[in-house]
Design a protein around this motif. Structure first.
Motif, PDB file in Angstrom:
ATOM      1  N   PHE A 182      12.767   4.338  -4.802  1.00 49.06           N
ATOM      2  CA  PHE A 182      11.796   3.932  -6.062  1.00 49.06           C
ATOM      3  C   PHE A 182      12.956   3.532  -7.314  1.00 49.06           C
ATOM      4  O   PHE A 182      12.456   2.372  -7.772  1.00 49.06           O
ATOM      5  N   ARG A 183      13.934   4.241  -7.405  1.00 51.86           N
ATOM      6  CA  ARG A 183      14.930   3.918  -8.519  1.00 51.86           C
ATOM      7  C   ARG A 183      16.386   4.130  -8.058  1.00 51.86           C
ATOM      8  O   ARG A 183      16.346   5.225  -7.355  1.00 51.86           O
ATOM      9  N   THR A 191       9.590  11.855 -12.764  1.00 49.60           N
ATOM     10  CA  THR A 191       8.866  11.012 -11.623  1.00 49.60           C
ATOM     11  C   THR A 191      10.388  10.852 -10.676  1.00 49.60           C
ATOM     12  O   THR A 191      11.351  10.624 -10.990  1.00 49.60           O
ATOM     13  N   ASP A 218       0.865  -1.372   0.014  1.00 50.03           N
ATOM     14  CA  ASP A 218      -0.127  -0.128   0.052  1.00 50.03           C
ATOM     15  C   ASP A 218       0.713   1.084  -0.132  1.00 50.03           C
ATOM     16  O   ASP A 218       0.286   2.294   0.323  1.00 50.03           O
ATOM     17  N   ARG A 219       2.157   1.276  -0.144  1.00 51.10           N
ATOM     18  CA  ARG A 219       2.880   2.407  -0.229  1.00 51.10           C
ATOM     19  C   ARG A 219       2.464   3.105  -1.398  1.00 51.10           C
ATOM     20  O   ARG A 219       2.126   2.706  -2.632  1.00 51.10           O
ATOM     21  N   GLU A 220       2.625   4.649  -1.411  1.00 46.38           N
ATOM     22  CA  GLU A 220       2.433   5.571  -2.419  1.00 46.38           C
ATOM     23  C   GLU A 220       3.446   5.374  -3.684  1.00 46.38           C
ATOM     24  O   GLU A 220       4.531   4.989  -3.410  1.00 46.38           O
ATOM     25  N   PRO A 221       3.019   5.620  -4.702  1.00 41.63           N
ATOM     26  CA  PRO A 221       3.697   5.553  -6.029  1.00 41.63           C
ATOM     27  C   PRO A 221       4.528   6.726  -5.975  1.00 41.63           C
ATOM     28  O   PRO A 221       4.516   7.823  -5.283  1.00 41.63           O
ATOM     29  N   PRO A 222       5.565   6.732  -6.855  1.00 41.45           N
ATOM     30  CA  PRO A 222       6.349   7.953  -6.944  1.00 41.45           C
ATOM     31  C   PRO A 222       5.543   9.011  -7.635  1.00 41.45           C
ATOM     32  O   PRO A 222       4.671   9.030  -8.341  1.00 41.45           O
ATOM     33  N   ARG A 223       5.932  10.362  -7.102  1.00 40.77           N
ATOM     34  CA  ARG A 223       5.138  11.570  -7.294  1.00 40.77           C
ATOM     35  C   ARG A 223       5.940  12.144  -8.596  1.00 40.77           C
ATOM     36  O   ARG A 223       7.022  11.876  -8.841  1.00 40.77           O
ATOM     37  N   THR A 270      11.960   6.646   1.351  1.00 47.52           N
ATOM     38  CA  THR A 270      11.490   5.583   0.608  1.00 47.52           C
ATOM     39  C   THR A 270      12.054   5.782  -0.981  1.00 47.52           C
ATOM     40  O   THR A 270      12.388   6.651  -1.435  1.00 47.52           O
TER      41      THR A 270
END
Length: 149
Positions: free
Chosen positions: A74-75, A110, A3-8, A72
């Protein structure tokens, strides 16, 4: 973790600070050390807050100290990436401020990583919490963004 937020995107941030990775920032796997991400986020946050007149510990007025942070990923990011770190204010309480930051490779839309810092306004001498001064609260309002940016 599901349930973690996707990248903004960049639109989720109010101001950006350019940052440069350094050769010694990479670990043995060829990407930035975890601690380096936090250092870069902290530096970008301080630069942005200094631009607004915060953090002047020599003037004797209230200052903000970090009481919580997190990151967090993401990449991967690695040297020689040029970065742009976006900042937004997520919440302003009586004496606390939640700052959210996004790390972007220069020109990318992103975020590669996101951090948050919770700051508390304290008396410069006693380090006891104080209400955030009204002028600072007003300056922070200009850095608010919608949560879905």
């Amino acid at each position: 973790m599901g349930d973690r937020e996707p990248p903004r995107s960049r639109a989720g941030y109010a101001v950006f600070q350019p940052m440069q990775t350094r050769w010694n920032d990479n670990d043995q796997y060829g990407h930035l050390y975890n601690a380096t991400y936090v250092e870069l986020f902290d530096e970008a946050m301080n630069m942005s807050l200094l631009d607004l007149g915060f953090l002047d510990h020599r003037a004797g007025g209230p200052i903000q100290v970090v009481v919580e942070n997190g990151c967090t990923y993401f990449r991967e990011v690695a040297y020689p990436d040029r970065l742009e770190i976006g900042l937004r204010i997520a919440h302003v309480g009586r004496s606390s401020i939640r700052v959210e930051l996004g790390m972007f490779r220069a020109g990318e839309e992103t975020e590669a990583a996101r951090a948050h810092f919770t700051l508390v306004t304290v008396d410069n001498a006693t380090r006891r919490p104080l209400p955030t001064p009204q002028a600072q609260r007003e300056a922070l309002q200009g850095l608010r963004r919608p949560t879905d940016g």
